[in-house]
Design an enzyme around this catalytic site. Sequence first.
Site, mmCIF file in Angstrom:
data_model
loop_
_atom_site.group_PDB
_atom_site.id
_atom_site.type_symbol
_atom_site.label_atom_id
_atom_site.label_comp_id
_atom_site.label_asym_id
_atom_site.label_seq_id
_atom_site.Cartn_x
_atom_site.Cartn_y
_atom_site.Cartn_z
ATOM 1 N N SER A 110 0.826 -1.210 0.000
ATOM 2 C CA SER A 110 0.000 0.000 0.000
ATOM 3 C C SER A 110 0.860 1.259 0.000
ATOM 4 C CB SER A 110 -0.954 0.001 1.200
ATOM 5 O OG SER A 110 -0.251 0.010 2.420
ATOM 6 N N ASP A 136 3.016 1.282 12.495
ATOM 7 C CA ASP A 136 2.766 -0.158 12.604
ATOM 8 C C ASP A 136 3.439 -0.678 13.851
ATOM 9 O OD1 ASP A 136 1.820 -2.392 10.290
ATOM 10 O OD2 ASP A 136 3.040 -3.199 11.921
ATOM 11 N N HIS A 141 -7.770 -3.674 13.189
ATOM 12 C CA HIS A 141 -9.207 -3.817 12.952
ATOM 13 C C HIS A 141 -9.985 -4.096 14.233
ATOM 14 C CE1 HIS A 141 -7.917 -3.723 8.882
ATOM 15 N NE2 HIS A 141 -7.486 -4.966 8.852
ATOM 16 N N ASP A 200 -12.051 -2.202 6.428
ATOM 17 C CA ASP A 200 -12.323 -3.570 6.904
ATOM 18 C C ASP A 200 -13.198 -3.609 8.156
ATOM 19 O OD1 ASP A 200 -10.705 -4.268 4.810
ATOM 20 O OD2 ASP A 200 -8.951 -4.689 6.040
#
Length: 282
Positions: free
Chosen positions: A70, A87, A131, A157
């Site tokens: 991405s 991250d 998520h 998501d």
Amino acid sequence: MPSLTDIANRFGTDKGSLVGDAHSYSCLYDALFAPLRCRPLQLLELGLHIGGPEIEGRGSVDRPVSGSPSLSTWLEYFDDPQVTGFDISDFSEFEEERFRFVRGDAGSVDDLRGLISETPRFDVIIDDASHASYHQQLALATLWPSLKPGGLYIIEDLHWVPDHIEAVLPTVARTRDLLRSVLDGGSLRSGIEEIDKGLVRVRSELATALVYDRAMLDALGSAYNQRHGLVADRRPFSARGLLRSLVGTGYRRYFLRRLASVFRQGEWVDWPTVKLAVIAKG
């Protein structure tokens, strides 16, 4: 200029229409991001690659990483981007002049505040991290002040949560249900004090909130693939091929649901399959 979906498919991100779960988010993003493509842009993405600890039994914080599909997509699509990636795994070896990496945990207020303390405000923020509902709502409440007026905050998501992570986090409603309350004219409240303080500001500055369910996105992906000949038999685009796509699985679900909603005066959105939220700041 190549479309965002063309670039996403080439780099192998599942935001495109071919690879992995093929969410086809890029088909929508191409329209949303077109006005931003040729000007300086600040973009933040949370979660840089699949395969982290959100994948129970197979993912790891210490997974070896060398790049991000991405991130490569954003850096090619936009003419003058400055991309910040966040991250829990270490992506510091992904070296690129226009990319800055910050390692941290989306469940840590300190890590999220540290992420924005030394960066300019963002035009676009994309949450594609764990998520988990608590993480999504904590990030929204904490990062919202760093979004420019007119900016877009995107949560991907929404149809899936990692149950093993949800089980050890503070209990909150699913993020899609929180957004449904807002769209129904209700409040934006998670029930967690540290989150709700930030969500008060989100609610007061929110311009629009749009959600997209599986059928909508599948229809966009089907149309893109058919138009570009990206189908199993690799036949080129034709009027007959377009007709086939219109009665194909993705389109059939989409249009039949919309037709049924008119007759029953129900909602156009199938909330259990909502996958994407786009929140615009006023």
